[in-house]
Design a protein around this motif. Structure first.
Motif, PDB file in Angstrom:
ATOM      1  N   ILE A  21       0.758  -1.198   0.006  1.00 56.31           N
ATOM      2  CA  ILE A  21       0.071   0.190   0.210  1.00 56.31           C
ATOM      3  C   ILE A  21       0.857   1.048  -0.013  1.00 56.31           C
ATOM      4  O   ILE A  21       0.580   2.177  -0.714  1.00 56.31           O
ATOM      5  N   GLU A  22       1.871   1.375   0.996  1.00 59.66           N
ATOM      6  CA  GLU A  22       2.744   2.351   0.777  1.00 59.66           C
ATOM      7  C   GLU A  22       3.641   2.605  -0.674  1.00 59.66           C
ATOM      8  O   GLU A  22       3.704   3.764  -1.067  1.00 59.66           O
ATOM      9  N   LEU A  23       3.823   1.629  -1.231  1.00 58.14           N
ATOM     10  CA  LEU A  23       4.477   1.795  -2.539  1.00 58.14           C
ATOM     11  C   LEU A  23       3.668   2.044  -3.155  1.00 58.14           C
ATOM     12  O   LEU A  23       3.960   2.745  -4.374  1.00 58.14           O
ATOM     13  N   LEU A  24       2.377   1.639  -3.567  1.00 54.03           N
ATOM     14  CA  LEU A  24       1.291   2.139  -4.532  1.00 54.03           C
ATOM     15  C   LEU A  24       1.203   3.462  -4.148  1.00 54.03           C
ATOM     16  O   LEU A  24       0.839   4.414  -5.214  1.00 54.03           O
ATOM     17  N   LEU A  25       1.262   4.183  -3.131  1.00 50.78           N
ATOM     18  CA  LEU A  25       0.933   5.509  -2.895  1.00 50.78           C
ATOM     19  C   LEU A  25       1.982   6.394  -3.367  1.00 50.78           C
ATOM     20  O   LEU A  25       1.977   7.568  -3.697  1.00 50.78           O
ATOM     21  N   GLU A  26       3.397   5.714  -3.487  1.00 52.73           N
ATOM     22  CA  GLU A  26       4.687   6.342  -3.841  1.00 52.73           C
ATOM     23  C   GLU A  26       4.462   6.619  -5.274  1.00 52.73           C
ATOM     24  O   GLU A  26       5.273   6.932  -5.989  1.00 52.73           O
ATOM     25  N   GLY A  27       3.609   5.682  -5.993  1.00 49.14           N
ATOM     26  CA  GLY A  27       3.360   5.639  -7.391  1.00 49.14           C
ATOM     27  C   GLY A  27       4.164   4.326  -8.221  1.00 49.14           C
ATOM     28  O   GLY A  27       4.441   4.434  -9.312  1.00 49.14           O
ATOM     29  N   LYS A  28       4.666   3.370  -7.300  1.00 47.02           N
ATOM     30  CA  LYS A  28       5.437   2.178  -7.701  1.00 47.02           C
ATOM     31  C   LYS A  28       4.386   1.310  -8.604  1.00 47.02           C
ATOM     32  O   LYS A  28       3.080   1.255  -8.539  1.00 47.02           O
ATOM     33  N   LYS A  29       5.074   0.610  -9.625  1.00 38.93           N
ATOM     34  CA  LYS A  29       4.150  -0.142 -10.491  1.00 38.93           C
ATOM     35  C   LYS A  29       4.051  -1.533  -9.812  1.00 38.93           C
ATOM     36  O   LYS A  29       5.000  -1.801  -8.946  1.00 38.93           O
ATOM     37  N   ASN A  30       3.126  -2.403 -10.131  1.00 39.48           N
ATOM     38  CA  ASN A  30       2.872  -3.809  -9.647  1.00 39.48           C
ATOM     39  C   ASN A  30       4.246  -4.518  -9.591  1.00 39.48           C
ATOM     40  O   ASN A  30       4.685  -5.137  -8.865  1.00 39.48           O
ATOM     41  N   GLU A  35       7.356  -3.489  -9.889  1.00 42.73           N
ATOM     42  CA  GLU A  35       8.341  -2.978  -8.953  1.00 42.73           C
ATOM     43  C   GLU A  35       8.052  -3.308  -7.239  1.00 42.73           C
ATOM     44  O   GLU A  35       8.939  -3.723  -6.678  1.00 42.73           O
ATOM     45  N   ILE A  36       6.829  -3.397  -7.164  1.00 39.14           N
ATOM     46  CA  ILE A  36       6.250  -3.794  -5.743  1.00 39.14           C
ATOM     47  C   ILE A  36       6.539  -5.121  -5.450  1.00 39.14           C
ATOM     48  O   ILE A  36       7.126  -5.583  -4.531  1.00 39.14           O
ATOM     49  N   ALA A  37       6.389  -6.050  -6.379  1.00 38.64           N
ATOM     50  CA  ALA A  37       6.597  -7.391  -6.372  1.00 38.64           C
ATOM     51  C   ALA A  37       8.045  -7.562  -6.243  1.00 38.64           C
ATOM     52  O   ALA A  37       8.202  -8.493  -5.131  1.00 38.64           O
ATOM     53  N   GLU A  38       8.939  -6.982  -6.840  1.00 32.43           N
ATOM     54  CA  GLU A  38      10.469  -7.274  -6.689  1.00 32.43           C
ATOM     55  C   GLU A  38      10.933  -6.921  -5.168  1.00 32.43           C
ATOM     56  O   GLU A  38      11.603  -7.485  -4.567  1.00 32.43           O
ATOM     57  N   VAL A  39      10.185  -5.691  -4.769  1.00 29.93           N
ATOM     58  CA  VAL A  39      10.936  -5.396  -3.572  1.00 29.93           C
ATOM     59  C   VAL A  39      10.302  -6.364  -2.456  1.00 29.93           C
ATOM     60  O   VAL A  39      10.962  -6.610  -1.293  1.00 29.93           O
ATOM     61  N   LEU A  40       8.972  -6.826  -2.360  1.00 33.33           N
ATOM     62  CA  LEU A  40       8.570  -7.763  -1.613  1.00 33.33           C
ATOM     63  C   LEU A  40       8.814  -9.144  -1.691  1.00 33.33           C
ATOM     64  O   LEU A  40       8.420  -9.807  -0.860  1.00 33.33           O
ATOM     65  N   GLY A  41       9.524  -9.442  -2.899  1.00 30.91           N
ATOM     66  CA  GLY A  41       9.766 -10.901  -3.131  1.00 30.91           C
ATOM     67  C   GLY A  41       8.670 -11.700  -3.468  1.00 30.91           C
ATOM     68  O   GLY A  41       8.611 -12.848  -2.897  1.00 30.91           O
ATOM     69  N   VAL A  42       7.384 -11.308  -4.025  1.00 32.53           N
ATOM     70  CA  VAL A  42       6.508 -11.814  -4.416  1.00 32.53           C
ATOM     71  C   VAL A  42       6.130 -11.866  -6.063  1.00 32.53           C
ATOM     72  O   VAL A  42       6.676 -10.812  -6.671  1.00 32.53           O
ATOM     73  N   HIS A  43       5.378 -12.731  -6.464  1.00 35.63           N
ATOM     74  CA  HIS A  43       4.943 -12.877  -7.760  1.00 35.63           C
ATOM     75  C   HIS A  43       4.102 -11.520  -8.025  1.00 35.63           C
ATOM     76  O   HIS A  43       3.168 -10.960  -7.193  1.00 35.63           O
ATOM     77  N   ARG A  44       4.322 -10.973  -9.347  1.00 34.21           N
ATOM     78  CA  ARG A  44       3.576  -9.645  -9.524  1.00 34.21           C
ATOM     79  C   ARG A  44       2.061 -10.091  -9.587  1.00 34.21           C
ATOM     80  O   ARG A  44       1.218  -8.863  -9.419  1.00 34.21           O
TER      81      ARG A  44
END
Length: 131
Positions: A12-21, A23-32
């Motif tokens: 949620i934090e990353l989405l509010l920063e404007g990150k793409k799915n 990018e978020i998946a890579e940061v969190l170590g999950v599948h997009r």
């Protein structure tokens, strides 16, 4: 999803920063696809909306300051109007045209205008007779 975990809140934090799915998946170590699935979940969506509201309220002062800068420095009449409206100092212009029917709230304005004109004519005639 009944409960959100740490990854959900970080997403949620990353989405509010404007990150793409991705990018978020890579940061969190999950599948997009996980991010896409979370975005479809009602509980996640509700928390995302709350966080977005908190995020926007936190930056409201910054937004208002920027609006003033644009209105003053760039001479933006549209921005000045928006600022004044947001402060309740300017309302929308409402134009009321009188057309048929001329009766509003039980008052026939055409008839009233005719009576006033007739009265004015009688006063004029009486004044002419006296002189």
């Amino acid at each position: 999803m009944k409960y959100l975990n740490e990854n959900h809140y970080k997403a949620i934090e990353l989405l509010l920063e404007g990150k793409k799915n991705q990018e978020i998946a890579e940061v969190l170590g999950v599948h997009r696809n996980s991010i896409s699935n979370w975005l479809k979940d009602d509980v996640f969506q509700a928390e995302l909306r709350k966080a977005a509201t908190r995020h926007s309220q936190h930056r409201l002062g910054e937004l208002i300051s920027r609006m003033y800068e644009v209105a003053i420095n760039e001479g933006s009449a549209a921005m000045a109007k928006l600022i004044l409206q947001s402060q309740g100092m300017l309302s929308e212009k409402h134009i009321v045209e009188r057309g048929a029917p001329s009766t509003i709230n039980g008052v026939d304005y055409d008839k009233l205008d005719d009576e006033i004109a007739a009265f004015a004519k009688r006063l004029e005639d009486e004044t002419d007779i006296e002189h």
